[in-house]
Design a protein around this motif. Structure first.
Motif, PDB file in Angstrom:
ATOM      1  N   ALA A  20       0.812  -1.218   0.000  1.00  0.00           N
ATOM      2  CA  ALA A  20       0.000   0.000   0.000  1.00  0.00           C
ATOM      3  C   ALA A  20       0.844   1.265   0.000  1.00  0.00           C
ATOM      4  O   ALA A  20       0.462   2.271  -0.614  1.00  0.00           O
ATOM      5  CB  ALA A  20      -0.928  -0.008   1.207  1.00  0.00           C
ATOM      6  N   MET A  21       1.966   1.252   0.675  1.00  0.00           N
ATOM      7  CA  MET A  21       2.866   2.409   0.686  1.00  0.00           C
ATOM      8  C   MET A  21       4.020   2.245  -0.304  1.00  0.00           C
ATOM      9  O   MET A  21       4.437   3.209  -0.957  1.00  0.00           O
ATOM     10  CB  MET A  21       3.427   2.621   2.094  1.00  0.00           C
ATOM     11  CG  MET A  21       2.447   3.199   3.071  1.00  0.00           C
ATOM     12  SD  MET A  21       1.939   4.893   2.679  1.00  0.00           S
ATOM     13  CE  MET A  21       3.436   5.796   3.076  1.00  0.00           C
ATOM     14  N   GLY A  22       4.543   1.035  -0.420  1.00  0.00           N
ATOM     15  CA  GLY A  22       5.723   0.828  -1.252  1.00  0.00           C
ATOM     16  C   GLY A  22       5.492   1.148  -2.709  1.00  0.00           C
ATOM     17  O   GLY A  22       6.333   1.791  -3.360  1.00  0.00           O
ATOM     18  N   LEU A  23       4.353   0.717  -3.271  1.00  0.00           N
ATOM     19  CA  LEU A  23       4.106   0.945  -4.694  1.00  0.00           C
ATOM     20  C   LEU A  23       3.940   2.425  -5.033  1.00  0.00           C
ATOM     21  O   LEU A  23       4.562   2.898  -5.991  1.00  0.00           O
ATOM     22  CB  LEU A  23       2.893   0.138  -5.159  1.00  0.00           C
ATOM     23  CG  LEU A  23       2.596   0.227  -6.654  1.00  0.00           C
ATOM     24  CD1 LEU A  23       3.794  -0.193  -7.489  1.00  0.00           C
ATOM     25  CD2 LEU A  23       1.366  -0.611  -7.013  1.00  0.00           C
ATOM     26  N   PRO A  24       3.133   3.190  -4.284  1.00  0.00           N
ATOM     27  CA  PRO A  24       3.064   4.623  -4.631  1.00  0.00           C
ATOM     28  C   PRO A  24       4.389   5.349  -4.434  1.00  0.00           C
ATOM     29  O   PRO A  24       4.712   6.261  -5.204  1.00  0.00           O
ATOM     30  CB  PRO A  24       1.969   5.172  -3.703  1.00  0.00           C
ATOM     31  CG  PRO A  24       1.741   4.134  -2.671  1.00  0.00           C
ATOM     32  CD  PRO A  24       2.114   2.828  -3.266  1.00  0.00           C
ATOM     33  N   MET A  25       5.177   4.948  -3.436  1.00  0.00           N
ATOM     34  CA  MET A  25       6.496   5.571  -3.284  1.00  0.00           C
ATOM     35  C   MET A  25       7.386   5.223  -4.469  1.00  0.00           C
ATOM     36  O   MET A  25       8.078   6.088  -5.023  1.00  0.00           O
ATOM     37  CB  MET A  25       7.146   5.129  -1.970  1.00  0.00           C
ATOM     38  CG  MET A  25       6.544   5.762  -0.739  1.00  0.00           C
ATOM     39  SD  MET A  25       7.552   5.584   0.766  1.00  0.00           S
ATOM     40  CE  MET A  25       7.375   3.823   1.085  1.00  0.00           C
ATOM     41  N   ALA A  26       7.375   3.953  -4.870  1.00  0.00           N
ATOM     42  CA  ALA A  26       8.191   3.537  -5.999  1.00  0.00           C
ATOM     43  C   ALA A  26       7.764   4.254  -7.276  1.00  0.00           C
ATOM     44  O   ALA A  26       8.605   4.675  -8.090  1.00  0.00           O
ATOM     45  CB  ALA A  26       8.104   2.025  -6.174  1.00  0.00           C
ATOM     46  N   THR A  27       6.461   4.397  -7.458  1.00  0.00           N
ATOM     47  CA  THR A  27       5.949   5.081  -8.651  1.00  0.00           C
ATOM     48  C   THR A  27       6.372   6.537  -8.665  1.00  0.00           C
ATOM     49  O   THR A  27       6.768   7.080  -9.707  1.00  0.00           O
ATOM     50  CB  THR A  27       4.415   4.966  -8.697  1.00  0.00           C
ATOM     51  OG1 THR A  27       4.047   3.579  -8.695  1.00  0.00           O
ATOM     52  CG2 THR A  27       3.857   5.636  -9.927  1.00  0.00           C
ATOM     53  N   ARG A  28       6.294   7.171  -7.518  1.00  0.00           N
ATOM     54  CA  ARG A  28       6.742   8.560  -7.404  1.00  0.00           C
ATOM     55  C   ARG A  28       8.235   8.674  -7.730  1.00  0.00           C
ATOM     56  O   ARG A  28       8.657   9.562  -8.485  1.00  0.00           O
ATOM     57  CB  ARG A  28       6.472   9.061  -5.985  1.00  0.00           C
ATOM     58  CG  ARG A  28       7.126  10.384  -5.604  1.00  0.00           C
ATOM     59  CD  ARG A  28       6.504  11.545  -6.310  1.00  0.00           C
ATOM     60  NE  ARG A  28       7.117  12.807  -5.863  1.00  0.00           N
ATOM     61  CZ  ARG A  28       6.845  13.994  -6.396  1.00  0.00           C
ATOM     62  NH1 ARG A  28       5.966  14.090  -7.384  1.00  0.00           N
ATOM     63  NH2 ARG A  28       7.437  15.078  -5.934  1.00  0.00           N
ATOM     64  N   LEU A  29       9.031   7.786  -7.199  1.00  0.00           N
ATOM     65  CA  LEU A  29      10.469   7.829  -7.437  1.00  0.00           C
ATOM     66  C   LEU A  29      10.805   7.559  -8.899  1.00  0.00           C
ATOM     67  O   LEU A  29      11.760   8.131  -9.449  1.00  0.00           O
ATOM     68  CB  LEU A  29      11.171   6.803  -6.540  1.00  0.00           C
ATOM     69  CG  LEU A  29      11.117   7.085  -5.039  1.00  0.00           C
ATOM     70  CD1 LEU A  29      11.629   5.885  -4.247  1.00  0.00           C
ATOM     71  CD2 LEU A  29      11.927   8.334  -4.686  1.00  0.00           C
ATOM     72  N   ALA A  30      10.013   6.710  -9.551  1.00  0.00           N
ATOM     73  CA  ALA A  30      10.277   6.358 -10.953  1.00  0.00           C
ATOM     74  C   ALA A  30      10.059   7.533 -11.897  1.00  0.00           C
ATOM     75  O   ALA A  30      10.481   7.476 -13.052  1.00  0.00           O
ATOM     76  CB  ALA A  30       9.401   5.180 -11.368  1.00  0.00           C
ATOM     77  N   SER A  31       9.439   8.608 -11.419  1.00  0.00           N
ATOM     78  CA  SER A  31       9.248   9.787 -12.270  1.00  0.00           C
ATOM     79  C   SER A  31      10.564  10.500 -12.547  1.00  0.00           C
ATOM     80  O   SER A  31      10.674  11.253 -13.518  1.00  0.00           O
ATOM     81  CB  SER A  31       8.248  10.761 -11.618  1.00  0.00           C
ATOM     82  OG  SER A  31       8.787  11.324 -10.425  1.00  0.00           O
ATOM     83  N   LYS A  32      11.573  10.253 -11.697  1.00  0.00           N
ATOM     84  CA  LYS A  32      12.850  10.949 -11.852  1.00  0.00           C
ATOM     85  C   LYS A  32      14.055  10.016 -11.792  1.00  0.00           C
ATOM     86  O   LYS A  32      15.135  10.371 -12.286  1.00  0.00           O
ATOM     87  CB  LYS A  32      13.010  12.005 -10.754  1.00  0.00           C
ATOM     88  CG  LYS A  32      11.958  13.101 -10.760  1.00  0.00           C
ATOM     89  CD  LYS A  32      12.097  14.020 -11.965  1.00  0.00           C
ATOM     90  CE  LYS A  32      11.077  15.165 -11.895  1.00  0.00           C
ATOM     91  NZ  LYS A  32      11.170  16.055 -13.081  1.00  0.00           N
ATOM     92  N   LEU A  33      13.912   8.864 -11.182  1.00  0.00           N
ATOM     93  CA  LEU A  33      15.043   7.975 -10.935  1.00  0.00           C
ATOM     94  C   LEU A  33      14.791   6.607 -11.541  1.00  0.00           C
ATOM     95  O   LEU A  33      13.663   6.263 -11.877  1.00  0.00           O
ATOM     96  CB  LEU A  33      15.262   7.819  -9.417  1.00  0.00           C
ATOM     97  CG  LEU A  33      15.388   9.091  -8.586  1.00  0.00           C
ATOM     98  CD1 LEU A  33      15.414   8.745  -7.100  1.00  0.00           C
ATOM     99  CD2 LEU A  33      16.617   9.887  -8.981  1.00  0.00           C
ATOM    100  N   THR A  34      15.852   5.820 -11.674  1.00  0.00           N
ATOM    101  CA  THR A  34      15.683   4.413 -12.016  1.00  0.00           C
ATOM    102  C   THR A  34      15.284   3.666 -10.753  1.00  0.00           C
ATOM    103  O   THR A  34      15.965   3.769  -9.732  1.00  0.00           O
ATOM    104  CB  THR A  34      16.989   3.814 -12.564  1.00  0.00           C
ATOM    105  OG1 THR A  34      17.321   4.465 -13.791  1.00  0.00           O
ATOM    106  CG2 THR A  34      16.836   2.323 -12.814  1.00  0.00           C
ATOM    107  N   VAL A  35      14.179   2.958 -10.809  1.00  0.00           N
ATOM    108  CA  VAL A  35      13.658   2.267  -9.629  1.00  0.00           C
ATOM    109  C   VAL A  35      13.605   0.768  -9.898  1.00  0.00           C
ATOM    110  O   VAL A  35      12.993   0.325 -10.874  1.00  0.00           O
ATOM    111  CB  VAL A  35      12.256   2.778  -9.241  1.00  0.00           C
ATOM    112  CG1 VAL A  35      11.745   2.032  -8.019  1.00  0.00           C
ATOM    113  CG2 VAL A  35      12.298   4.278  -8.969  1.00  0.00           C
TER     114      VAL A  35
END
Length: 304
Positions: A20-35
């Motif tokens: 529930a928290m990990g996926l939205p954080m990962a998605t947010r990070l993928a907007s600028k970084l390689t995740v």
């Protein structure tokens, strides 16, 4: 299982756990970084891949070569298992990488793990956070950080993308946990006492919804009353309130609070009383319910 990504910024962060928290954080990070992402649930991996995250079939595969690894675990035992257990990621982390720990697990667990990671040339960034899944996806989290300056600098690209409020609380792992322990004392007490207040309003024959609205606008208001209050009223519906924060999380967190205080010889009678309320709720079968269901401990049936 690795999925190519159209853009490959030089900074790579691995997110282990795409719930529930990990996926939205990962998605947010993928907007600028390689995740890089890993989860034991295949459906979550599919969602992550669709969001542009490079998915792996093991935690070690996701963590290998990463600049930072973001962890959200349930407790200290899970933290040690992910890092040092069978197929633990400490074996593949490159020297100079950082582990960003976002959970509340307690000061002693974090300081002990930080010392073990240092043997691998890896630093721990103690960064417990507050906020829900929606805010995580928007980069609108409150994050408090305890870490050495060099480790904070390495973690900065991740922290900047996730936090709208970022507070450096200290220069060593454990400082973030210390702050979050104080924070959770207040949150746990506020939720428990909000439940008592609304239960009392119902027992007195007041309209609980209008009472809640009036209380929230006055001196007795608090964030937790305004946030959890409406969900407490939903606790009596057939499906209950949507689970945004499980009740047993506060069993854990209030246990961390009272254990820390006891170790310091500090009396915390109000926090201790609140801890018992959550324990009663857990024993009554409410562990997996939203923490707002704690109102059913003092008022098992709606009174108004």
């Amino acid at each position: 299982m690795n999925q190519p990504q159209s853009s490959s910024p030089t900074y790579t962060v691995a997110v282990l756990g795409l719930g529930a928290m990990g996926l939205p954080m990962a998605t947010r990070l993928a907007s600028k970084l390689t995740v890089h992402g890993f989860d034991i649930n295949g459906a979550r991996l599919e969602l992550a891949a669709a969001a542009g995250i490079v998915v792996f079939d093991s935690a070690q595969g996701a963590a290998a070569g990463a600049d930072a690894v973001l962890l959200a675990v349930r407790n200290g035992d899970q933290l040690r298992e992910v890092l040092f257990g069978h197929n633990g990621i400490s074996e593949v982390l490159r020297p100079g990488a950082v582990v960003i720990m976002t959970s509340t697990v307690g000061i002693e667990d974090v300081t002990a793990v930080a010392a073990r990671l240092a043997e691998h040339g890896v630093q721990l960034v103690d960064a417990p956070l507050s906020g829900g899944p929606v805010r995580a996806g928007q980069g609108d989290l409150l994050i408090v950080v305890g870490a050495e300056p060099a480790a904070r600098a390495t973690a900065q690209p991740v922290l900047d993308l996730l936090a709208s409020t970022l507070s450096v609380i200290g220069d060593k792992p454990g400082d973030g946990q210390a702050f979050k322990t104080v924070n959770q004392l207040l949150c746990g007490v506020h939720i428990a006492v909000a439940a008592e207040a609304l239960a009392l309003a119902g027992a007195l024959g007041l309209d609980v919804e209008s009472t809640l609205a009036t209380l929230s606008s006055g001196a007795a208001g608090s964030f937790m009353l305004a946030n959890r209050g409406p969900r407490m009223l939903e606790a009596y519906t057939e499906d209950g309130a949507e689970v945004l924060s499980r009740l047993d999380i506060f069993v854990k967190d209030m246990g961390i609070v009272t254990t820390a205080a006891r170790g310091l010889g500090l009396a915390t009678p109000v926090a201790s009383a609140a801890e018992q309320v959550y324990l009663i709720g857990q024993a009554a079968g409410l562990a997996a319910a939203d923490d707002s269901a704690v109102i059913k401990v003092v008022a098992p049936q709606a009174t108004a």
